[in-house]
Design an enzyme around this catalytic site. Structure first.
Site, PDB file in Angstrom:
ATOM      1  N   PHE A 126      12.373-145.739  12.674  1.00  0.00           N
ATOM      2  CA  PHE A 126      13.209-144.459  12.183  1.00  0.00           C
ATOM      3  C   PHE A 126      12.445-143.294  13.120  1.00  0.00           C
ATOM      4  CE2 PHE A 126      14.861-142.622   8.081  1.00  0.00           C
ATOM      5  CZ  PHE A 126      15.774-143.758   8.034  1.00  0.00           C
ATOM      6  N   GLN A 247      15.019-128.239   6.180  1.00  0.00           N
ATOM      7  CA  GLN A 247      15.440-129.188   7.480  1.00  0.00           C
ATOM      8  C   GLN A 247      17.053-129.441   7.698  1.00  0.00           C
ATOM      9  OE1 GLN A 247      14.788-133.716   6.938  1.00  0.00           O
ATOM     10  NE2 GLN A 247      13.448-133.349   8.578  1.00  0.00           N
ATOM     11  N   HIS A 249      19.745-132.174   8.875  1.00  0.00           N
ATOM     12  CA  HIS A 249      19.560-133.348   9.338  1.00  0.00           C
ATOM     13  C   HIS A 249      20.693-133.449  10.702  1.00  0.00           C
ATOM     14  CE1 HIS A 249      20.193-137.715   9.628  1.00  0.00           C
ATOM     15  NE2 HIS A 249      19.358-137.651   8.703  1.00  0.00           N
ATOM     16  N   LEU A 259      26.082-137.640   4.937  1.00  0.00           N
ATOM     17  CA  LEU A 259      25.172-138.022   5.785  1.00  0.00           C
ATOM     18  C   LEU A 259      25.447-139.335   6.448  1.00  0.00           C
ATOM     19  CD1 LEU A 259      22.144-137.662   6.503  1.00  0.00           C
ATOM     20  CD2 LEU A 259      21.484-139.038   4.623  1.00  0.00           C
ATOM     21  N   GLU A 262      19.773-141.673   9.534  1.00  0.00           N
ATOM     22  CA  GLU A 262      19.117-141.991  10.750  1.00  0.00           C
ATOM     23  C   GLU A 262      18.606-143.368  10.832  1.00  0.00           C
ATOM     24  OE1 GLU A 262      15.636-139.042  11.287  1.00  0.00           O
ATOM     25  OE2 GLU A 262      14.321-140.690  11.201  1.00  0.00           O
ATOM     26  N   ARG A 293      13.576-134.848  13.741  1.00  0.00           N
ATOM     27  CA  ARG A 293      14.843-134.495  13.180  1.00  0.00           C
ATOM     28  C   ARG A 293      15.100-132.752  13.800  1.00  0.00           C
ATOM     29  NH1 ARG A 293      15.519-136.963   6.963  1.00  0.00           N
ATOM     30  NH2 ARG A 293      15.890-138.806   7.889  1.00  0.00           N
ATOM     31  N   HIS A 360      19.672-130.478   4.653  1.00  0.00           N
ATOM     32  CA  HIS A 360      19.298-131.405   4.259  1.00  0.00           C
ATOM     33  C   HIS A 360      18.166-131.737   3.199  1.00  0.00           C
ATOM     34  CE1 HIS A 360      19.264-135.996   4.101  1.00  0.00           C
ATOM     35  NE2 HIS A 360      17.980-136.146   4.516  1.00  0.00           N
ATOM     36  N   ARG A 405      10.028-132.686   8.020  1.00  0.00           N
ATOM     37  CA  ARG A 405       9.538-133.873   7.170  1.00  0.00           C
ATOM     38  C   ARG A 405      10.113-135.056   8.296  1.00  0.00           C
ATOM     39  NH1 ARG A 405      12.732-137.677   4.046  1.00  0.00           N
ATOM     40  NH2 ARG A 405      14.787-136.131   4.226  1.00  0.00           N
TER      41      ARG A 405
HETATM   42  C1  LIG Z   1      21.936-137.840   1.257  1.00  0.00           C
HETATM   43  C2  LIG Z   1      20.436-138.041   1.360  1.00  0.00           C
HETATM   44  C3  LIG Z   1      20.054-139.027   1.942  1.00  0.00           C
HETATM   45  C4  LIG Z   1      18.633-139.153   1.656  1.00  0.00           C
HETATM   46  N1  LIG Z   1      18.041-140.299   2.422  1.00  0.00           N
HETATM   47  C5  LIG Z   1      16.720-140.438   2.396  1.00  0.00           C
HETATM   48  C6  LIG Z   1      16.055-141.811   2.923  1.00  0.00           C
HETATM   49  O1  LIG Z   1      16.482-142.558   3.471  1.00  0.00           O
HETATM   50  N2  LIG Z   1      14.757-141.589   2.955  1.00  0.00           N
HETATM   51  C7  LIG Z   1      13.928-140.760   2.361  1.00  0.00           C
HETATM   52  O2  LIG Z   1      12.607-140.706   2.316  1.00  0.00           O
HETATM   53  N3  LIG Z   1      14.608-139.565   1.703  1.00  0.00           N
HETATM   54  C8  LIG Z   1      15.764-139.465   1.838  1.00  0.00           C
HETATM   55  N4  LIG Z   1      16.475-138.398   1.410  1.00  0.00           N
HETATM   56  C9  LIG Z   1      15.670-137.471   0.706  1.00  0.00           C
HETATM   57  C10 LIG Z   1      15.128-137.935  -0.563  1.00  0.00           C
HETATM   58  O3  LIG Z   1      16.277-138.857  -1.204  1.00  0.00           O
HETATM   59  C11 LIG Z   1      14.921-136.737  -1.831  1.00  0.00           C
HETATM   60  O4  LIG Z   1      14.124-135.767  -1.232  1.00  0.00           O
HETATM   61  C12 LIG Z   1      14.262-137.134  -2.980  1.00  0.00           C
HETATM   62  O5  LIG Z   1      15.146-138.281  -3.413  1.00  0.00           O
HETATM   63  C13 LIG Z   1      14.092-136.264  -4.172  1.00  0.00           C
HETATM   64  O6  LIG Z   1      13.830-136.928  -5.375  1.00  0.00           O
HETATM   65  P1  LIG Z   1      13.550-136.132  -6.510  1.00  0.00           P
HETATM   66  O7  LIG Z   1      12.975-137.075  -7.575  1.00  0.00           O
HETATM   67  O8  LIG Z   1      12.240-134.920  -6.152  1.00  0.00           O
HETATM   68  O9  LIG Z   1      14.653-135.242  -7.065  1.00  0.00           O
HETATM   69  P2  LIG Z   1      16.221-135.642  -7.398  1.00  0.00           P
HETATM   70  O10 LIG Z   1      16.404-136.993  -7.075  1.00  0.00           O
HETATM   71  O11 LIG Z   1      17.210-134.592  -6.538  1.00  0.00           O
HETATM   72  O12 LIG Z   1      16.540-135.518  -8.868  1.00  0.00           O
HETATM   73  C14 LIG Z   1      16.312-134.169  -9.315  1.00  0.00           C
HETATM   74  C15 LIG Z   1      16.628-134.117 -11.016  1.00  0.00           C
HETATM   75  O13 LIG Z   1      16.290-133.132 -11.767  1.00  0.00           O
HETATM   76  C16 LIG Z   1      17.382-132.884 -12.660  1.00  0.00           C
HETATM   77  N5  LIG Z   1      17.342-131.289 -12.770  1.00  0.00           N
HETATM   78  C17 LIG Z   1      17.647-130.387 -11.691  1.00  0.00           C
HETATM   79  N6  LIG Z   1      17.531-129.116 -12.306  1.00  0.00           N
HETATM   80  C18 LIG Z   1      17.470-129.355 -13.619  1.00  0.00           C
HETATM   81  C19 LIG Z   1      17.803-128.588 -14.784  1.00  0.00           C
HETATM   82  N7  LIG Z   1      17.662-127.195 -14.615  1.00  0.00           N
HETATM   83  N8  LIG Z   1      17.674-129.049 -16.301  1.00  0.00           N
HETATM   84  C20 LIG Z   1      17.757-130.460 -16.101  1.00  0.00           C
HETATM   85  N9  LIG Z   1      17.677-131.247 -15.083  1.00  0.00           N
HETATM   86  C21 LIG Z   1      17.568-130.916 -13.869  1.00  0.00           C
HETATM   87  C22 LIG Z   1      18.705-133.438 -12.125  1.00  0.00           C
HETATM   88  O14 LIG Z   1      19.579-133.733 -13.241  1.00  0.00           O
HETATM   89  C23 LIG Z   1      17.818-134.678 -11.532  1.00  0.00           C
HETATM   90  O15 LIG Z   1      17.505-135.637 -12.471  1.00  0.00           O
HETATM   91  C24 LIG Z   1      17.700-138.575   1.290  1.00  0.00           C
HETATM   92  C25 LIG Z   1      18.433-137.053   0.995  1.00  0.00           C
HETATM   93  C26 LIG Z   1      19.767-136.923   0.694  1.00  0.00           C
HETATM   94  C27 LIG Z   1      20.372-135.730   0.054  1.00  0.00           C
END
Ligand SMILES: Cc1cc2nc3c(=O)[nH]c(=O)nc-3n(C[C@H](O)[C@H](O)[C@H](O)COP(=O)(O)OP(=O)(O)OC[C@H]3O[C@@H](n4cnc5c(N)ncnc54)[C@H](O)[C@@H]3O)c2cc1C
Length: 594
Positions: A126, A247, A249, A259, A262, A293, A360, A405
């Site tokens: 990566f 960021q 992407h 997306l 990468e 990135r 992203h 990142r």
């Molecule tokens: C398309 C895409 C591909 C990616 N690929 C990679 C990868 O390959 N490798 C990598 O390391 N990272 C990757 N990332 C980044 C990574 O996936 C995310 O940064 C990470 O998964 C975020 O996890 P999280 O638990 O912080 O939040 P999230 O998974 O975004 O979850 C947020 C949670 O909060 C809840 N929530 C938010 N606001 C409220 C509210 N007001 N009331 C109740 N619930 C609420 C939502 O319902 C959800 O359950 C990618 C991101 C994207 C967008």
């Protein structure tokens, strides 16, 4: 009645811990807590397995050395360099050392990783990964085909069901509530389907609400990524850290934003411009298409600005995978192939993919320490934990990503710090056995926030303002920035925030709860937008993803510091970068070449 207008029934529930957010960060923490026999409530505005973590494609970084030689110290160096030396080196060391452990834990939770022929976990190269502190390309990203997030989120959810975590599915958290002494004591939430309100009292509360990719028009992020937790934390008086670092992407599908991981370049794909040149060779002679990135996104934007784009309007570049074996694409990138067929009507086995940088990832967020405790400056101290409040995942800023990142480090971040926050909460619960007395005015304030959106009648619509906000952010706070453009951004976002005060949902006789949710989300993302433009206008240097045309150099003498934005008075402060790791020597800032 579904989606009714009844926000009248209020009930009170008590748990040891409330976790807001059921993405990878929230679920990893919940599992640790439920297994320690704490009573845990997880609130999510969508069904847990629809959280944005499900969309993660490429994988999670850990120096398992399954494919080539590797160790956590090299991973640490790459992360510090990737952060453009703004990441805190103690937190980075902690994360990189924990990486193998959390990945093996996932394997034991049942995550179906892709496999090498010898049966060990598959890893792919990566961006920004190197051997021996900046040497040749390393291969560090553990993957389940191109659906790693999906595999992780589903496994964590199933484990939580087994551990009897209590879920409030499709409940929206409106605001944090406090106890009589001003400590955080849970949140006010409401059931999106029925409108019923629940005051969840908890001895500790963890914000794991994910990023704020909905700041921008073209984004890889889900519609739900509206920075709710960041805004709740601002309203509780906590600043947001390093919000100028957003960021982009490099490879979103041009014009649409979906997306292309990468990992596609990791498997051997590369970028070409309108002249058919492999232009990354000019910008990053060694790492080429697998440079960091921020570097690749700027290179694409520059090629296009200088007239070397592709297509009728020369508005994108092309990602080539068509030289790869069909079997590689089918085995390692099946989701990408499907996405291209569905949204572009093309098969990457035969044709190049039009790509353009797309919003992203939110590097900044709620300031925390390594234990996930939210920290804030108090009087003369640089920072103190906010009692009862924790944060982990994309909404938090610990800070391991600094100004940029690395791919594969966010899934790692949410697992490592979701886990460490839970461990700290467990010790807190042992010391704090009873619920404290609820401060009713803080509940009333949250209710007022919610009821404000019962207002009907004439006025600007939420939707209109949301569209305007994204346009301003695209135009005034994108890949390249100047003082003039950012100052204009501050003015424009401030004006939108003012207009939002008089906005209405619609003039129908019944207001649907989903419309109410959208309005509350817009209020949240507006606060996050203000934090972003104010922080960006304050930083007069270029570092990582923050690229100033008027200040093109990184300035380590004046700017080795984190930005803090406070919503009260919209003021900016700073705190130093922690350059001292836990056990190894510091990596001093060096010119960042790939
Ligand atoms: C398309 C895409 C591909 C990616 N690929 C990679 C990868 O390959 N490798 C990598 O390391 N990272 C990757 N990332 C980044 C990574 O996936 C995310 O940064 C990470 O998964 C975020 O996890 P999280 O638990 O912080 O939040 P999230 O998974 O975004 O979850 C947020 C949670 O909060 C809840 N929530 C938010 N606001 C409220 C509210 N007001 N009331 C109740 N619930 C609420 C939502 O319902 C959800 O359950 C990618 C991101 C994207 C967008």
């Amino acid at each position: 009645m579904a989606h009714s207008n009844s926000t009248k029934n209020i009930s009170y529930r008590r748990f040891d811990t409330l976790i807001i957010g059921a993405g990878g960060g929230g679920l990893r923490a919940a599992l640790q807590l439920s297994e320690a026999d704490a009573s845990v409530a997880v609130v999510s505005k969508v069904f847990p397995t629809r959280s944005h973590t499900v969309a993660a494609q490429g994988g999670v970084n850990a120096a398992l050395a399954n494919v080539s030689e590797d160790n956590w110290h090299w991973h640490m160096f790459d992360t510090v360099k990737g952060s453009d030396y703004l990441g805190d080196q103690d937190a980075i060391e902690y994360m990189c050392r924990a990486a193998s452990k959390v990945v093996y834990e996932l394997e034991h939770f049942g995550v179906p990783f892709s496999r090498l022929d010898n049966g060990s976990i598959y890893q792919r190269p990566f961006g920004g990964q190197s051997k021996n502190f900046g040497g040749s390309q390393a291969t560090r990203t553990c993957a389940a085909a191109d659906r790693t997030g999906h595999a992780i989120l589903h496994s964590l959810y199933q484990q939580n069901i087994r551990a009897k975590t209590h879920f409030f599915d499709e409940y929206f958290a409106v605001d944090l509530i406090k106890d009589d002494e001003g400590n955080i004591q849970g949140a006010l939430v409401f059931d999106i389907k029925t409108g019923d309100i629940v005051v969840i009292e908890a001895k500790t509360t963890l914000l794991a609400t994910g990023g704020a990719g909905q700041l921008y028009r073209t984004t890889t992020n889900a519609l739900i990524n509206t920075g709710d937790g960041m805004a709740m934390s601002l309203r509780a008086g906590v600043p947001l850290q390093d919000m100028e670092f957003f960021q982009f992407h490099p490879t979103g599908i041009a014009g649409r934003g979906m997306l292309i991981t990468e990992g596609a370049r990791g498997e051997g794909g590369y970028l070409v411009n309108g002249l058919g040149e492999r232009f990354m060779e000019r910008y990053a002679p060694n790492a080429k298409d697998l440079a960091s990135r921020d570097v690749v996104s700027r290179a694409i934007a520059t090629e296009i600005r200088e007239g070397r784009g592709c297509g009728k309007d020369k508005g994108h570049v092309l990602l080539k995978l068509d030289h790869l074996e069909e079997s590689v694409i089918q085995k390692r990138l099946p989701g990408i192939r499907q996405t291209c067929k569905t949204f572009l009507g093309l098969d990457p086995v035969e044709s190049e993919i039009p790509v353009y940088p797309t919003a992203h990832y939110t590097m900044g967020g709620i300031p925390t320490n390594r234990d996930g405790q939210v920290v804030t400056p108090v009087k003369d101290t640089p920072e103190e934990p906010v009692q009862g409040l924790y944060s982990a995942g994309e909404c938090a800023c610990v800070s391991v990503h600094g100004a940029n990142r690395l791919g594969g480090n966010s899934l790692l971040d949410i697992l490592v710090f979701g886990r460490s926050a839970a461990n700290h909460i467990i010790t807190q619960l042992q010391e704090n056995r009873f619920h404290r007395r609820l401060h009713q005015p803080s509940v009333d304030q949250a209710l007022e926030r919610l009821f404000r959106w019962n207002k009907k009648g004439d006025g600007e619509s939420v939707e209109e303002l949301r569209t305007d906000l994204k346009k301003v952010m695209d135009e005034n706070c994108g890949v390249f920035r100047t003082q003039e453009v950012l100052d204009e951004g501050i003015e424009k976002v401030s004006a939108l925030a003012e207009r939002l005060k008089d906005a209405v949902i619609d003039d129908h006789s019944d207001v649907f709860n989903t419309a109410r949710v959208e309005a509350l989300e817009l209020e949240n993302i507006m606060d996050v937008a203000l934090a972003t433009v104010y922080s960006a206008a304050a930083r007069t240097e270029s570092r990582g993803a923050h690229s100033r045309i008027d200040y093109p150099q990184r300035d380590d003498i004046h700017w080795m510091k984190h930005t803090l934005y406070f919503s009260e008075n919209r003021s900016i402060d700073f705190k130093p970068v922690r350059t001292k790791p836990l056990s190894v020597d510091s990596f001093p800032p060096k010119p960042r070449v790939y």
